[in-house]
Each structure stands twice: as C-alpha cells, then as structure tokens.
Design a protein around this motif. Sequence first.
Motif, PDB file in Angstrom:
ATOM      1  N   GLN A 243      -2.313   3.957 -13.585  1.00 40.49           N
ATOM      2  CA  GLN A 243      -1.211   3.170 -13.023  1.00 40.49           C
ATOM      3  C   GLN A 243      -0.834   3.657 -11.633  1.00 40.49           C
ATOM      4  O   GLN A 243      -0.542   2.855 -10.740  1.00 40.49           O
ATOM      5  CB  GLN A 243       0.001   3.244 -13.953  1.00 40.49           C
ATOM      6  CG  GLN A 243      -0.165   2.490 -15.267  1.00 40.49           C
ATOM      7  CD  GLN A 243       0.974   2.779 -16.236  1.00 40.49           C
ATOM      8  OE1 GLN A 243       1.922   3.498 -15.920  1.00 40.49           O
ATOM      9  NE2 GLN A 243       0.872   2.233 -17.445  1.00 40.49           N
TER      10      GLN A 243
ATOM     11  N   ALA B 272      -3.452   2.433  -9.247  1.00 36.94           N
ATOM     12  CA  ALA B 272      -3.283   0.996  -9.022  1.00 36.94           C
ATOM     13  C   ALA B 272      -2.066   0.715  -8.146  1.00 36.94           C
ATOM     14  O   ALA B 272      -2.103  -0.161  -7.276  1.00 36.94           O
ATOM     15  CB  ALA B 272      -3.157   0.279 -10.365  1.00 36.94           C
ATOM     16  N   LEU B 273      -0.977   1.457  -8.366  1.00 31.58           N
ATOM     17  CA  LEU B 273       0.235   1.287  -7.563  1.00 31.58           C
ATOM     18  C   LEU B 273      -0.040   1.616  -6.105  1.00 31.58           C
ATOM     19  O   LEU B 273       0.393   0.894  -5.198  1.00 31.58           O
ATOM     20  CB  LEU B 273       1.336   2.186  -8.106  1.00 31.58           C
ATOM     21  CG  LEU B 273       2.646   2.253  -7.299  1.00 31.58           C
ATOM     22  CD1 LEU B 273       3.320   0.893  -7.258  1.00 31.58           C
ATOM     23  CD2 LEU B 273       3.580   3.310  -7.901  1.00 31.58           C
TER      24      LEU B 273
ATOM     25  N   GLU C  16      -2.961   1.530  -4.536  1.00 31.37           N
ATOM     26  CA  GLU C  16      -3.843   0.516  -3.951  1.00 31.37           C
ATOM     27  C   GLU C  16      -3.087  -0.778  -3.688  1.00 31.37           C
ATOM     28  O   GLU C  16      -3.233  -1.393  -2.620  1.00 31.37           O
ATOM     29  CB  GLU C  16      -5.015   0.251  -4.901  1.00 31.37           C
ATOM     30  CG  GLU C  16      -6.015  -0.760  -4.360  1.00 31.37           C
ATOM     31  CD  GLU C  16      -7.204  -0.941  -5.279  1.00 31.37           C
ATOM     32  OE1 GLU C  16      -7.982  -1.897  -5.065  1.00 31.37           O
ATOM     33  OE2 GLU C  16      -7.359  -0.148  -6.239  1.00 31.37           O
ATOM     34  N   GLU C  17      -2.232  -1.185  -4.638  1.00 33.21           N
ATOM     35  CA  GLU C  17      -1.463  -2.418  -4.466  1.00 33.21           C
ATOM     36  C   GLU C  17      -0.499  -2.300  -3.290  1.00 33.21           C
ATOM     37  O   GLU C  17      -0.360  -3.236  -2.485  1.00 33.21           O
ATOM     38  CB  GLU C  17      -0.693  -2.729  -5.744  1.00 33.21           C
ATOM     39  CG  GLU C  17       0.170  -3.982  -5.661  1.00 33.21           C
ATOM     40  CD  GLU C  17       0.998  -4.197  -6.909  1.00 33.21           C
ATOM     41  OE1 GLU C  17       1.648  -5.253  -7.015  1.00 33.21           O
ATOM     42  OE2 GLU C  17       1.021  -3.300  -7.780  1.00 33.21           O
ATOM     43  N   THR C  18       0.174  -1.159  -3.163  1.00 31.18           N
ATOM     44  CA  THR C  18       1.126  -0.965  -2.066  1.00 31.18           C
ATOM     45  C   THR C  18       0.421  -1.014  -0.719  1.00 31.18           C
ATOM     46  O   THR C  18       0.896  -1.655   0.232  1.00 31.18           O
ATOM     47  CB  THR C  18       1.858   0.377  -2.234  1.00 31.18           C
ATOM     48  OG1 THR C  18       2.531   0.392  -3.489  1.00 31.18           O
ATOM     49  CG2 THR C  18       2.857   0.582  -1.112  1.00 31.18           C
ATOM     50  N   GLU C  19      -0.719  -0.359  -0.628  1.00 33.18           N
ATOM     51  CA  GLU C  19      -1.457  -0.355   0.639  1.00 33.18           C
ATOM     52  C   GLU C  19      -1.949  -1.750   0.991  1.00 33.18           C
ATOM     53  O   GLU C  19      -1.921  -2.160   2.153  1.00 33.18           O
ATOM     54  CB  GLU C  19      -2.625   0.629   0.553  1.00 33.18           C
ATOM     55  CG  GLU C  19      -2.182   2.077   0.543  1.00 33.18           C
ATOM     56  CD  GLU C  19      -3.350   3.029   0.465  1.00 33.18           C
ATOM     57  OE1 GLU C  19      -4.371   2.678  -0.172  1.00 33.18           O
ATOM     58  OE2 GLU C  19      -3.258   4.125   1.036  1.00 33.18           O
ATOM     59  N   ASN C  20      -2.404  -2.498  -0.004  1.00 36.68           N
ATOM     60  CA  ASN C  20      -2.892  -3.857   0.253  1.00 36.68           C
ATOM     61  C   ASN C  20      -1.767  -4.808   0.644  1.00 36.68           C
ATOM     62  O   ASN C  20      -1.902  -5.623   1.574  1.00 36.68           O
ATOM     63  CB  ASN C  20      -3.625  -4.400  -0.974  1.00 36.68           C
ATOM     64  CG  ASN C  20      -4.942  -3.708  -1.227  1.00 36.68           C
ATOM     65  OD1 ASN C  20      -5.506  -3.098  -0.318  1.00 36.68           O
ATOM     66  ND2 ASN C  20      -5.426  -3.779  -2.453  1.00 36.68           N
ATOM     67  N   ASN C  21      -0.623  -4.706  -0.062  1.00 35.48           N
ATOM     68  CA  ASN C  21       0.490  -5.623   0.194  1.00 35.48           C
ATOM     69  C   ASN C  21       1.165  -5.367   1.530  1.00 35.48           C
ATOM     70  O   ASN C  21       1.576  -6.288   2.227  1.00 35.48           O
ATOM     71  CB  ASN C  21       1.527  -5.508  -0.928  1.00 35.48           C
ATOM     72  CG  ASN C  21       1.038  -6.109  -2.224  1.00 35.48           C
ATOM     73  OD1 ASN C  21       0.032  -6.833  -2.250  1.00 35.48           O
ATOM     74  ND2 ASN C  21       1.719  -5.813  -3.320  1.00 35.48           N
TER      75      ASN C  21
END
Length: 374
Positions: free
Chosen positions: A340, A343-344, A346-351
Amino acid sequence: MLDLFGDEDTLALAERHRPLPGRFGAGRRDRAGVLAGLDDLSEQAGGALGVVLGSGFEGAPDLIAEIAARHRLLGAGAETVAALKDPFRFAALCERLAVPHPAVSAGPVTQRGAWLVKRAGGCGGAHIRASAAGAVPPGHYLQARMPGRAFALNFLSDGRRIEPLALTEQWQSPSPLRPFRYAGALARGRDEAGPVPASLVAEIAEAAHRLARATGLTGLASADCLVDGERWWLLEINPRPGATLDVLDRRPTPLLIHHIEAALGRMPSIEAAPADATGAEICYAAQTRAAMPPLDWPDHVRDRPRAGSLVARDAPLCTVTASGPDAAAVKEELRARAEQVRALLEETENNHEFQHDRAEPQCPGRAVGREPRR
C-alpha cells in the motif's frame, strides 16, 4: 531529540529537535556535533533528566564517556558498551560465562563462505558480508557462520537482574550489496505457541542475565540469537533501545518509562504481554528520490520522511506496523501494508507530477536526507 533524520512523525512528537550531519551505519559519529547538540537541547529545556542513546554509538565508547561526563546517561555506560560490542572481549566473556557464541577471528581465512565479515560496533545487518579469502578490512572482524533462524530476546536490566519482555522473530531484506540487511521483527500474542521451545528461551534468558550482571548493563537491551533445533548461539547483545520499540511498546506503561526506571537501578513492574501479535517491517526505497512527495501517511506508518527530503536507493523509506490474532495474520498484513505504501507513493507522484532534480531547501535546524539507519 537529536538525530540524523528529523522524520515527520519525530518532529511532530519532539518538543525540540537538532539534526546531526552524517550517515547512519558509517561507523563514526560527529563528536563535536553530538556534544554541542545535547548541550543546546539541555539548555533549552532548563536541564534534563538524562540522555537515552539509540543505535549508532556502539563503536564509540569514548564518545559515550564524554556524554556521560556532561549529562546523566540513562542506559549502558561506556565500559559496558565496550565490553559487549568489542567482538573479541565479548567472545572471551561468553566463553568464560559458558554462553554459546560463534568463533571470531581477526583473519585472514582460507575457508570461503564459512565466515562472515562484520564491522566492529556495527548494527542493522547492512555491514555484514560473506567472507572471501584474504585480509579483513580495518575495523572489521570475522565471525563463524552458523545455521538457524534469527531471534532476539528483548529484556530490561537493572544491572543485577533482568526482566524478559518478548522473544521477537526477525527476518531480512537482502539486497545485492547488503545480503543480511535487517527487515523487521514480530512478537507473538500472549497465548500463541512460541516458535522456540520454552527451555531454550529460558537458557537464552539465563545467558543474558549472566552477561548483564558481568557488565553492569542497565536499561532496555536485546540478545540476538540464532536457533537451530535444540541448539542456539548468541550473536551479540545490543545495549540500548532498538528497532523493536515499534513491536514491544504495547503495554499500558510506555516502554521508555520502564527503560528509564531500569537504567536508574529500579526494576519496574511489567504489565502482562498483549493478547495480540504485533510486527514491524521496514520498506526500503527501490530508487533514489531527490525529493519525497507530500504523502497522506496512514496511521500505521512510522519513520515518515518529510516532503522534499532525499531518500537514497536501498535506504529505509519508512516502517509499517500491524497487529493481529496471530503471527501469520500479522505477517500477511505487513506485506499488504508495505505494498500500500508503494502504491500510495506511485499514485501521489503520478497525480501531482512531483518531479525535482534536487532536494528542496530545508528549514533551518532540520536534516536534509536519509541513509540506511538500523
């Protein structure tokens, strides 16, 4: 608080914080920086009860003695640390007290793979390598490689007797350069069957008791062992609070309070062990991040790097914790929570498209990066 990192959760809890330059695991401490930082924090506080040392001082008993000359030391003193962390003095002490301990040597050796190269005073496993034939690097020694699973008996000592707290299971997170890198630990629940026979746990506790009395050890400590069936070997004594605090600090009275009482020579009354099992695991960085993105960290994450701080590849990113009805459930939850976190991130960097070529400037008095720490 005086440390190398200035993590987000540390700064939220500490009344005052002073950063130290350097890298954890380097084997040396900034003497002037440590002494000046402690003096400054004590002055700002109007005096202090004492100083509790964490990891990183095992190879610097002279510095510990200087700290003790200025401030009350709450825990193992310089001579105790020297006796326990000098590999040859410790091996001789174990032999005298009939404690099973792997052979040590200054080298060189000819049996490739039969020995491990360790740095004297090292901690966290990142300094350990399989030996090759030839000379041993300065400041290192050889320890015979033994079979078995890794455990640690965590205990309090008042210098005369000990109070065992838990036998924690330990595991590793190997990397190409650090094959014995520490990963995490787990304490089983109060009524859960233990992984080591009770008779062996009693033997380990008795050995820790003999060593604590012989060296005057006080405070929270741990005895790292390898257990292979009915055989066991004591690898080392860590004379300080360590990474298992996240696992052990689950009783009504904070473990730091118990540490201080034992360090002052008063063995505290320990409450019953918790019913649930608990574990903690380090998440290591898969790549270097020049500047950490701002994250909404879950409550079960510890050692949270600040937004904008540097995290080097293979350095600890953070620590995840979990509790559950038994060891199997805790291990499963730790793995899930580690995923998690990845994933958090990676998601933060992408968003947010959080891209930086270098670390953002830090506030005065705060650390700028993090390296391997345990």
